[in-house]
Design a protein around this motif. Sequence first.
Motif, PDB file in Angstrom:
ATOM      1  N   ARG A  13      36.119  35.470  38.543  1.00 38.60           N
ATOM      2  CA  ARG A  13      36.536  35.953  37.226  1.00 38.60           C
ATOM      3  C   ARG A  13      36.757  37.466  37.259  1.00 38.60           C
ATOM      4  NH1 ARG A  13      32.247  34.844  34.750  1.00 38.60           N
ATOM      5  NH2 ARG A  13      32.785  32.706  34.212  1.00 38.60           N
ATOM      6  N   TYR A  14      35.864  38.185  37.916  1.00 40.04           N
ATOM      7  CA  TYR A  14      35.977  39.640  37.975  1.00 40.04           C
ATOM      8  C   TYR A  14      37.244  40.074  38.715  1.00 40.04           C
ATOM      9  CZ  TYR A  14      35.136  44.441  39.398  1.00 40.04           C
ATOM     10  OH  TYR A  14      35.283  45.784  39.627  1.00 40.04           O
ATOM     11  N   LEU A  15      37.470  39.524  39.902  1.00 37.69           N
ATOM     12  CA  LEU A  15      38.599  39.972  40.711  1.00 37.69           C
ATOM     13  C   LEU A  15      39.947  39.564  40.109  1.00 37.69           C
ATOM     14  CD1 LEU A  15      37.330  39.268  44.351  1.00 37.69           C
ATOM     15  CD2 LEU A  15      37.360  41.441  43.125  1.00 37.69           C
ATOM     16  N   LEU A  22      22.788  40.369  43.857  1.00 35.55           N
ATOM     17  CA  LEU A  22      23.112  41.526  44.687  1.00 35.55           C
ATOM     18  C   LEU A  22      24.556  41.462  45.181  1.00 35.55           C
ATOM     19  CD1 LEU A  22      19.846  41.884  46.818  1.00 35.55           C
ATOM     20  CD2 LEU A  22      20.543  43.219  44.819  1.00 35.55           C
ATOM     21  N   MET A  23      24.999  40.276  45.542  1.00 37.41           N
ATOM     22  CA  MET A  23      26.369  40.121  46.023  1.00 37.41           C
ATOM     23  C   MET A  23      27.377  40.433  44.916  1.00 37.41           C
ATOM     24  SD  MET A  23      28.105  36.825  47.932  1.00 37.41           S
ATOM     25  CE  MET A  23      27.915  35.695  46.543  1.00 37.41           C
ATOM     26  N   ARG A  24      27.125  39.936  43.722  1.00 37.81           N
ATOM     27  CA  ARG A  24      28.033  40.209  42.599  1.00 37.81           C
ATOM     28  C   ARG A  24      28.145  41.711  42.340  1.00 37.81           C
ATOM     29  NH1 ARG A  24      25.802  35.849  38.084  1.00 37.81           N
ATOM     30  NH2 ARG A  24      25.586  34.094  39.498  1.00 37.81           N
ATOM     31  N   ALA A  25      27.003  42.377  42.286  1.00 33.99           N
ATOM     32  CA  ALA A  25      27.016  43.809  42.013  1.00 33.99           C
ATOM     33  C   ALA A  25      27.730  44.574  43.117  1.00 33.99           C
ATOM     34  CB  ALA A  25      25.581  44.318  41.857  1.00 33.99           C
ATOM     35  N   ALA A  26      27.521  44.175  44.363  1.00 33.38           N
ATOM     36  CA  ALA A  26      28.145  44.875  45.487  1.00 33.38           C
ATOM     37  C   ALA A  26      29.660  44.703  45.471  1.00 33.38           C
ATOM     38  CB  ALA A  26      27.569  44.361  46.806  1.00 33.38           C
ATOM     39  N   VAL A  27      30.148  43.523  45.109  1.00 34.46           N
ATOM     40  CA  VAL A  27      31.593  43.314  45.027  1.00 34.46           C
ATOM     41  C   VAL A  27      32.185  44.188  43.930  1.00 34.46           C
ATOM     42  CG1 VAL A  27      33.397  41.660  44.428  1.00 34.46           C
ATOM     43  CG2 VAL A  27      31.573  40.991  46.002  1.00 34.46           C
ATOM     44  N   ARG A  28      31.514  44.265  42.795  1.00 32.24           N
ATOM     45  CA  ARG A  28      32.007  45.102  41.703  1.00 32.24           C
ATOM     46  C   ARG A  28      32.051  46.573  42.106  1.00 32.24           C
ATOM     47  NH1 ARG A  28      30.441  40.677  39.021  1.00 32.24           N
ATOM     48  NH2 ARG A  28      31.281  40.288  36.926  1.00 32.24           N
ATOM     49  N   GLU A  29      31.055  47.001  42.847  1.00 31.47           N
ATOM     50  CA  GLU A  29      31.024  48.395  43.280  1.00 31.47           C
ATOM     51  C   GLU A  29      32.096  48.671  44.338  1.00 31.47           C
ATOM     52  OE1 GLU A  29      27.896  51.568  45.352  1.00 31.47           O
ATOM     53  OE2 GLU A  29      27.204  49.616  44.624  1.00 31.47           O
ATOM     54  N   THR A  30      32.359  47.683  45.185  1.00 36.31           N
ATOM     55  CA  THR A  30      33.315  47.862  46.281  1.00 36.31           C
ATOM     56  C   THR A  30      34.756  47.781  45.824  1.00 36.31           C
ATOM     57  OG1 THR A  30      31.726  46.915  47.856  1.00 36.31           O
ATOM     58  CG2 THR A  30      34.037  46.946  48.524  1.00 36.31           C
ATOM     59  N   VAL A  31      35.041  46.850  44.913  1.00 33.93           N
ATOM     60  CA  VAL A  31      36.417  46.629  44.459  1.00 33.93           C
ATOM     61  C   VAL A  31      36.526  47.027  42.998  1.00 33.93           C
ATOM     62  CG1 VAL A  31      38.303  44.982  44.249  1.00 33.93           C
ATOM     63  CG2 VAL A  31      36.596  44.695  46.058  1.00 33.93           C
ATOM     64  N   GLN A  32      37.169  48.134  42.761  1.00 38.82           N
ATOM     65  CA  GLN A  32      37.369  48.620  41.405  1.00 38.82           C
ATOM     66  C   GLN A  32      38.842  48.910  41.194  1.00 38.82           C
ATOM     67  OE1 GLN A  32      34.795  51.971  40.713  1.00 38.82           O
ATOM     68  NE2 GLN A  32      32.919  50.781  41.025  1.00 38.82           N
TER      69      GLN A  32
END
Length: 259
Positions: A232-234, A159-169
Amino acid sequence: DPSLSWYQAWLQLDEDVRGSMRTYTVREWRDAERELIVDMVLHTSEASDGGPASNWATAAEIGSRLHVIGPARDVPRGRGGIEFDPGTARHLLLAGDETAVPAIASILESLTQPPFAAETLTGHVILEVPHAGDILTLDVPAGMEVTWLVRGERDHGDLMRAAVRETVQPAPDSDAQAVDLDDIDIDATILWDVPRALSGAARNSGTDTPQGERPFYAWIAGEAAAVKDIRRYLVQDIGIDRRQVAFMGYWRKGRAEGS
């Protein structure tokens, strides 16, 4: 051996002699009362064994003893294990699981004190916890939004991973380039990638934006695999400057501290 650090020397002691060590965030220090406040989660495994810290806390009573090793009083504010050092950034992202809740709560409280100006801050706080009963009331600057994610039976960190991806694009007009990122073996070493400890090569591989003009800062902590994925995402996928982010693997699923 005088060349060993105290921690290395401690690890060389027989397990029956050295006892157990666990790492916690200082939630509050009350100077007048000489009281140290630490949040501890009481939990048990399928075998009803909660581990040494949980077992100690469950049985603790007035007069119970333990040894405490912590940062020196003169450690610069915002460091000393928490590693929160946003500089002049005014847009923040704080994300963590239940092990990072005490640190994030402490960070939020610090934002209401100098040198921070709470009225100028904006951003998001993302907290993943096991149950709805773990949600706390936090003192948060008016411009920051808090999202509690109740994990339930889901995999830890999803849930945390998905929320970060949704918040920071990435911004539609962004010219930031994805960058190669060194891999960290989280089963062999601690993931502790913070601006203060960056190598010279990493310090020189960021954007051309002057440090005093970087508006964004992210602080991510929790289970190492989830933190590594967000790192890795950020940094690699979006291209956020490594000098604007702090990533800390507080623990590793399936491994006890010091193992």
